[in-house]
Design a protein around this motif. Structure first.
Motif, PDB file in Angstrom:
ATOM      1  N   LEU A 319      45.194  31.248  30.869  1.00 20.71           N
ATOM      2  CA  LEU A 319      46.405  30.430  30.901  1.00 20.71           C
ATOM      3  C   LEU A 319      46.872  30.037  29.504  1.00 20.71           C
ATOM      4  O   LEU A 319      48.074  29.878  29.259  1.00 20.71           O
ATOM      5  CB  LEU A 319      46.171  29.178  31.745  1.00 20.71           C
ATOM      6  N   ARG A 320      45.964  29.858  28.599  1.00 20.67           N
ATOM      7  CA  ARG A 320      46.329  29.457  27.242  1.00 20.67           C
ATOM      8  C   ARG A 320      46.756  30.623  26.377  1.00 20.67           C
ATOM      9  O   ARG A 320      47.314  30.428  25.309  1.00 20.67           O
ATOM     10  CB  ARG A 320      45.159  28.730  26.581  1.00 20.67           C
ATOM     11  N   ARG A 321      46.453  31.832  26.830  1.00 22.73           N
ATOM     12  CA  ARG A 321      46.822  33.006  26.034  1.00 22.73           C
ATOM     13  C   ARG A 321      48.331  33.234  26.134  1.00 22.73           C
ATOM     14  O   ARG A 321      48.917  33.189  27.223  1.00 22.73           O
ATOM     15  CB  ARG A 321      46.069  34.234  26.520  1.00 22.73           C
ATOM     16  N   ARG A 322      48.957  33.465  24.998  1.00 29.02           N
ATOM     17  CA  ARG A 322      50.416  33.594  24.938  1.00 29.02           C
ATOM     18  C   ARG A 322      50.845  35.039  25.137  1.00 29.02           C
ATOM     19  O   ARG A 322      50.150  35.975  24.738  1.00 29.02           O
ATOM     20  CB  ARG A 322      50.952  33.077  23.602  1.00 29.02           C
ATOM     21  N   ARG A 323      52.046  35.197  25.742  1.00 22.18           N
ATOM     22  CA  ARG A 323      52.663  36.509  25.941  1.00 22.18           C
ATOM     23  C   ARG A 323      54.174  36.354  25.798  1.00 22.18           C
ATOM     24  O   ARG A 323      54.717  35.273  26.017  1.00 22.18           O
ATOM     25  CB  ARG A 323      52.331  37.077  27.324  1.00 22.18           C
ATOM     26  N   LEU A 324      54.805  37.425  25.450  1.00 23.56           N
ATOM     27  CA  LEU A 324      56.262  37.406  25.321  1.00 23.56           C
ATOM     28  C   LEU A 324      56.924  37.415  26.695  1.00 23.56           C
ATOM     29  O   LEU A 324      56.497  38.155  27.584  1.00 23.56           O
ATOM     30  CB  LEU A 324      56.748  38.621  24.520  1.00 23.56           C
ATOM     31  N   THR A 325      57.970  36.590  26.843  1.00 23.49           N
ATOM     32  CA  THR A 325      58.723  36.543  28.101  1.00 23.49           C
ATOM     33  C   THR A 325      60.053  37.283  27.916  1.00 23.49           C
ATOM     34  O   THR A 325      60.561  37.424  26.804  1.00 23.49           O
ATOM     35  CB  THR A 325      59.008  35.097  28.525  1.00 23.49           C
ATOM     36  N   ASN A 326      60.555  37.717  29.048  1.00 24.61           N
ATOM     37  CA  ASN A 326      61.860  38.402  28.984  1.00 24.61           C
ATOM     38  C   ASN A 326      62.992  37.435  28.617  1.00 24.61           C
ATOM     39  O   ASN A 326      63.955  37.818  27.942  1.00 24.61           O
ATOM     40  CB  ASN A 326      62.151  39.106  30.304  1.00 24.61           C
ATOM     41  N   LEU A 327      62.877  36.160  29.012  1.00 23.55           N
ATOM     42  CA  LEU A 327      63.927  35.198  28.691  1.00 23.55           C
ATOM     43  C   LEU A 327      63.938  34.877  27.193  1.00 23.55           C
ATOM     44  O   LEU A 327      65.001  34.834  26.562  1.00 23.55           O
ATOM     45  CB  LEU A 327      63.733  33.922  29.504  1.00 23.55           C
ATOM     46  N   GLY A 328      62.745  34.643  26.617  1.00 22.29           N
ATOM     47  CA  GLY A 328      62.682  34.359  25.188  1.00 22.29           C
ATOM     48  C   GLY A 328      63.150  35.536  24.353  1.00 22.29           C
ATOM     49  O   GLY A 328      63.824  35.367  23.332  1.00 22.29           O
TER      50      GLY A 328
END
Length: 444
Positions: A319-328
Motif C-alpha cells: 500500500l505504501r509503494r507508489r505507482r503512476l496513475t493515469n489521472l496524474g
C-alpha cells in the motif's frame, strides 16, 4: 423728424388719413429689414471669409469651430446691435424715453442670449476637438462641459431678469437664496451626476471605449459615452444600455481594462473526470506513453522519483509503494501541452490543478491566460485546447463524467429487459442467480 418725413411720404402715397401709428409701424418694419440685411451681410461675407481662412490653415481647431457653427451664431449679435442703436429712431419724441429704454433692454437681452448660445457652441467645439485627440479621447470631458453649460444658462437667466427689471444681478441672487432648497431639488440629479463624474475622472475608473460590466443594469459591453447624467454602454449583442452616472459608484461594476493592458485573457475551465476510470498505469501503458515527446521527460523524472521512494519501503508493504496513475499523468500531459502551445501566455499565471471531487466527478481545472484578447479568436483557442484534451482522454484510459441522458436510460432499460428474458428456462420458470457466488444458481 423721421416720423414726420414718413408721414409726409404716406400723404404723397394717398394715405393722408392714416393714423400716426402707421408711420411708426412702417419705421419698425424698415428697422427690422435693416437688421436682417446686416445679418445676411455679416453671415455671407464675414463668416465665409473666416471659412476660407480656416481652410488654408494647418491647424484643425478652427475647422471644428466652423463645423459647430460658432461664428454663425455669433453673427446674430450684429442685428441686436443695430436694434439697440435704432431705439432712438423708433421713439424720437419727447416723453418716449420709456419706449427707448424698453427696446434697448430687449436688445440687451437678445445679446446676452446670443452670447450664451455662442458659448454653448464653443463648448461643443471644444468637446469635439478633445474627442479627436488621442490624449483626451477617453476622458469624460462632456460631463464637465454640460455642467459649464448649466452654469452659463443659469447666469444668463439671472442676467436677463436683471436687465428687464433694471436691477443688479447680485440683488437677484440674494433673492434666490430663499429658493436654494427648491434649486437643490430641481438640480439634484445634475449635482449627483457632476460629483460622480469628478470621482470617475479623478480616480480614472472608466474611459470611453472600455469594456465594463454592470450586472444590476444588464450592461456588458463597450462604453460609448459618459455624460453628466448618463453612461451609454453598447452591449456585445449591439443593444444600448443607458444607466445613471451615479450607478457606477453605487451599484458597482467590472472594468476589463486590466485584462486589455496586461496582454492576456484568462482561461478558466475544467474537465470532469469519471472517478471510476482512475487507476494505476500498467507497464505497457507507461512504455507507450513514454513515446509521447512532451510527456517523456515527466515520466522519466517521475519514475526515478518513485523508484527512489519504493527502495525505502519494505517489499511486503504494497500500500505504501507508489505507482503512476493515469489521472496524474494526464494532468502532467495537459501542463506540458499548454506550455508548448503558441497561443498560451507563459509569463502570466499558469496552473493546472485538481479540484475537490464531488457528485459530478473529479474536476481538472485549467487556469491560464491566452495571448489573444479578441473574443472570437479567444473562444477559438479554448475550443481547440479542449477538443484536443477530450480526444486524448481514452489514451490515458480515462472517461469524462456526464449526467445520464434519455438515451442512456433507454439503453439500461433495454439491457435489463434482455437480461430478464434470458433468465427464463424453457418451462417458464425464472432462474434466480446469486451474483458473484459460483454455483449458487437456483430455479424457482
Amino acid at each position: 423728424m423721421i416720423l414726420e418725413r414718413l408721414a409726409s411720404l404716406l400723404d404723397r402715397l394717398g394715405l393722408e388719413n392714416a393714423p400716426p401709428a402707421v408711420a411708426r409701424l412702417v419705421l419698425a418694419g424698415l428697422v427690422a429689414l435693416f437688421c436682417w440685411l446686416v445679418y445676411l451681410l455679416v453671415r455671407r461675407i464675414v463668416v465665409r471669409a473666416l471659412q476660407v481662412i480656416a481652410g488654408r490653415t494647418r491647424v484643425t481647431w478652427d475647422d471644428v469651430l466652423l463645423r459647430q457653427g460658432v461664428f454663425e451664431r455669433l453673427s446674430l449679435l450684429a442685428p441686436a446691435v443695430v436694434l439697440y442703436s435704432a431705439a432712438t429712431l423708433l421713439f424720437p419724441g419727447e416723453g418716449e424715453e420709456a419706449g427707448v429704454e424698453l427696446v434697448q433692454r430687449l436688445a440687451n437681452v437678445w445679446m446676452v442670449v446670443i452670447a450664451a448660445q455662442t458659448a454653448g457652441r464653443l463648448f461643443d467645439a471644444f468637446g469635439a476637438y478633445a474627442k479627436s485627440q488621442p490624449a483626451t479621447r477617453d476622458k469624460p470631458i462632456r460631463s464637465y462641459l454640460q455642467v459649464a453649460k448649466i452654469m452659463i444658462w443659469m447666469a444668463t437667466a439671472i442676467a436677463c431678469v436683471a436687465v428687464l427689471m433694471d436691477r443688479s444681478p447680485w440683488a437677484i441672487l440674494t433673492g434666490l437664496g430663499a429658493a436654494t432648497a427648491i434649486l437643490l431639488l430641481v438640480f439634484r440629479d445634475s449635482i449627483l451626476g457632476f460629483l460622480a463624474s469628478i470621482q470617475i475622472s479623478g480616480y480614472d475608473l472608466v474611459r470611453v471605449g472600455e469594456w465594463i460590466e454592470v450586472p444590476a443594469y444588464g450592461a456588458d459591453g463597450e462604453v460609448v459615452d459618459i455624460s453628466l447624467h448618463t453612461v451609454r454602454v453598447r452591449n456585445w449583442d449591439k443593444t444600448l444600455v443607458v444607466l445613471p452616472t451615479t450607478a457606477l459608484l453605487t451599484s458597482g461594476f467590472t472594468n476589463w481594462r486590466g485584462m486589455t493592458e496586461s496582454g492576456g485573457r484568462r482561461i478558466k475551465r475544467s474537465i470532469a473526470i469519471d472517478m471510476g476510470t482512475v487507476r494505476f498505469l500498467e507497464p505497457d501503458e507507461l512504455e507507450r506513453l513514454s513515446g509521447v515527446g512532451i510527456l517523456g521527460p515527466y515520466l522519466e523524472r517521475k519514475q526515478q522519483e518513485i523508484a527512489d521512494w519504493n527502495r525505502a519501503v519494505p517489499e511486503g508493504d504494497q500500500l505504501r509503494r507508489r505507482r503512476l496513475t493515469n489521472l496524474g499523468t494526464f494532468r502532467a500531459y495537459i501542463e506540458a501541452y499548454l506550455k508548448h502551445h503558441p497561443e498560451i501566455h507563459q509569463e502570466m499565471t499558469f496552473l493546472v490543478r485538481q479540484l475537490a471531487p464531488g457528485s459530478e466527478g473529479m474536476p481538472i481545472e485549467i487556469y491560464v491566460f491566452s495571448k489573444e484578447q479578441r473574443w472570437a479568436f479567444y473562444e477559438g483557442i479554448i475550443a481547440d485546447v479542449f477538443d484536443h484534451l477530450l480526444a486524448v482522454l481514452p489514451e490515458f484510459a480515462l472517461g469524462v463524467f456526464q449526467q445520464p441522458s434519455g438515451s442512456d436510460l433507454r439503453s439500461v432499460s433495454a439491457a435489463l429487459g434482455e437480461r430478464k428474458a434470458g433468465t427464463r428456462d424453457p418451462d417458464g420458470r425464472v432462474a434466480a442467480r446469486s451474483v458473484g457466488v459460483e454455483g449458487a444458481d437456483t430455479a424457482v
